[in-house]
Design a protein around this motif. Sequence first.
Motif, short mmCIF file in Angstrom:
data_model
loop_
_atom_site.label_atom_id
_atom_site.label_comp_id
_atom_site.label_asym_id
_atom_site.label_seq_id
_atom_site.Cartn_x
_atom_site.Cartn_y
_atom_site.Cartn_z
N VAL A 282 -41.04 -21.31 45.32
CA VAL A 282 -40.34 -20.04 45.15
C VAL A 282 -39.96 -19.50 46.53
O VAL A 282 -40.58 -19.84 47.54
N GLU A 283 -38.94 -18.68 46.54
CA GLU A 283 -38.51 -18.03 47.79
C GLU A 283 -38.56 -16.52 47.57
O GLU A 283 -38.07 -16.02 46.55
N THR B 58 -39.93 -7.25 57.43
CA THR B 58 -39.42 -8.00 56.28
C THR B 58 -39.08 -9.42 56.70
O THR B 58 -38.53 -9.66 57.77
N SER B 59 -39.44 -10.37 55.83
CA SER B 59 -39.15 -11.77 56.11
C SER B 59 -38.86 -12.50 54.81
O SER B 59 -39.14 -12.00 53.72
N THR B 60 -38.27 -13.68 54.96
CA THR B 60 -38.02 -14.55 53.80
C THR B 60 -39.00 -15.71 53.87
O THR B 60 -39.15 -16.34 54.93
N ARG B 61 -39.69 -15.97 52.79
CA ARG B 61 -40.71 -17.02 52.77
C ARG B 61 -40.41 -18.03 51.66
O ARG B 61 -40.01 -17.66 50.57
N ASP C 86 -45.90 -5.71 44.71
CA ASP C 86 -45.13 -4.49 44.94
C ASP C 86 -44.42 -4.47 46.29
O ASP C 86 -43.69 -3.54 46.61
N ARG C 87 -44.61 -5.50 47.11
CA ARG C 87 -43.90 -5.60 48.38
C ARG C 87 -42.81 -6.66 48.35
O ARG C 87 -42.19 -6.95 49.37
N ILE C 88 -42.59 -7.24 47.17
CA ILE C 88 -41.56 -8.27 47.03
C ILE C 88 -40.24 -7.61 46.65
O ILE C 88 -40.14 -6.96 45.60
N ALA C 89 -39.23 -7.78 47.47
CA ALA C 89 -37.91 -7.22 47.17
C ALA C 89 -37.13 -8.16 46.26
O ALA C 89 -36.32 -7.71 45.44
N GLU C 90 -37.36 -9.46 46.41
CA GLU C 90 -36.63 -10.44 45.61
C GLU C 90 -37.47 -11.71 45.50
O GLU C 90 -38.11 -12.13 46.46
N LEU C 91 -37.47 -12.31 44.31
CA LEU C 91 -38.19 -13.56 44.08
C LEU C 91 -37.27 -14.52 43.35
O LEU C 91 -36.69 -14.17 42.32
N THR C 92 -37.15 -15.74 43.87
CA THR C 92 -36.27 -16.74 43.27
C THR C 92 -37.03 -18.06 43.13
O THR C 92 -37.71 -18.49 44.06
#
Length: 227
Positions: free
Chosen positions: A148-149, A159-162, A194-200
């Motif tokens: 998942v990203e 903020t970062s993308t993981r 609650d700190r995830i702005a977007e999950l894919t």
Amino acid sequence: MRRAERLFRLVNEMRTRGVSRANELAEHLEVSVSTIYRDIAHLQASGMPIEGEAGVGYLLRPGFDLPNTTFTHDQIDALAVGLAFVESTGDPALMSAAREVRAKIQAGLPAPEERKLADAPYYSLQSKNSAPADVGILREAIRTQQVVEITYTNAGGSTSTRRLRPLVIWNLTDGWMFSAWCELRQDFRTFRFDRIAELTVTGEHFIADEDTSLTAFMEREGCEEQV
């Protein structure tokens, strides 16, 4: 312990062993060796495929199994407690599944009107935290081992993308979290929903090895700081 329960536990224990010696079975069940001899003789007379004799050992022939709905009272209580916990998670899909499981098992119990899964003398504390919208998606990603990203904001506001290999979801008193192998950090990390702005879900599959598996994470559980 009632005899019926003892016999059930005796057969179940023999299923997990190879050759079972009476003294070992007696120690495990906390009864005398003579009681084990009598119980095995009773089971053999009832047609149970047990081979062997006193002083040599006993072997339950492979292929024998007990009916799936044969449970002891303690096992019924364990099921009831587990189902009560699942029903309190706040995850609608899991709550519905738990109720369906309860009904299926209940219907298959001998004399179901005499012993109900809802009668266990334990209660699960109700969670005040409703399940996040993404929890079902993440459960599916864990089950199918998909990367998942996420776009994530840590405790410091950065903020970062993981890219993550999700392993386990936690429903804790201070909120919902999940733990994963982080490809960016090359280490285990735990994230707050609650700190995830977007999950894919990327559709890319992963295979956990001995260093990145849930087992490896649990061995270190409690040692890692929250992100």
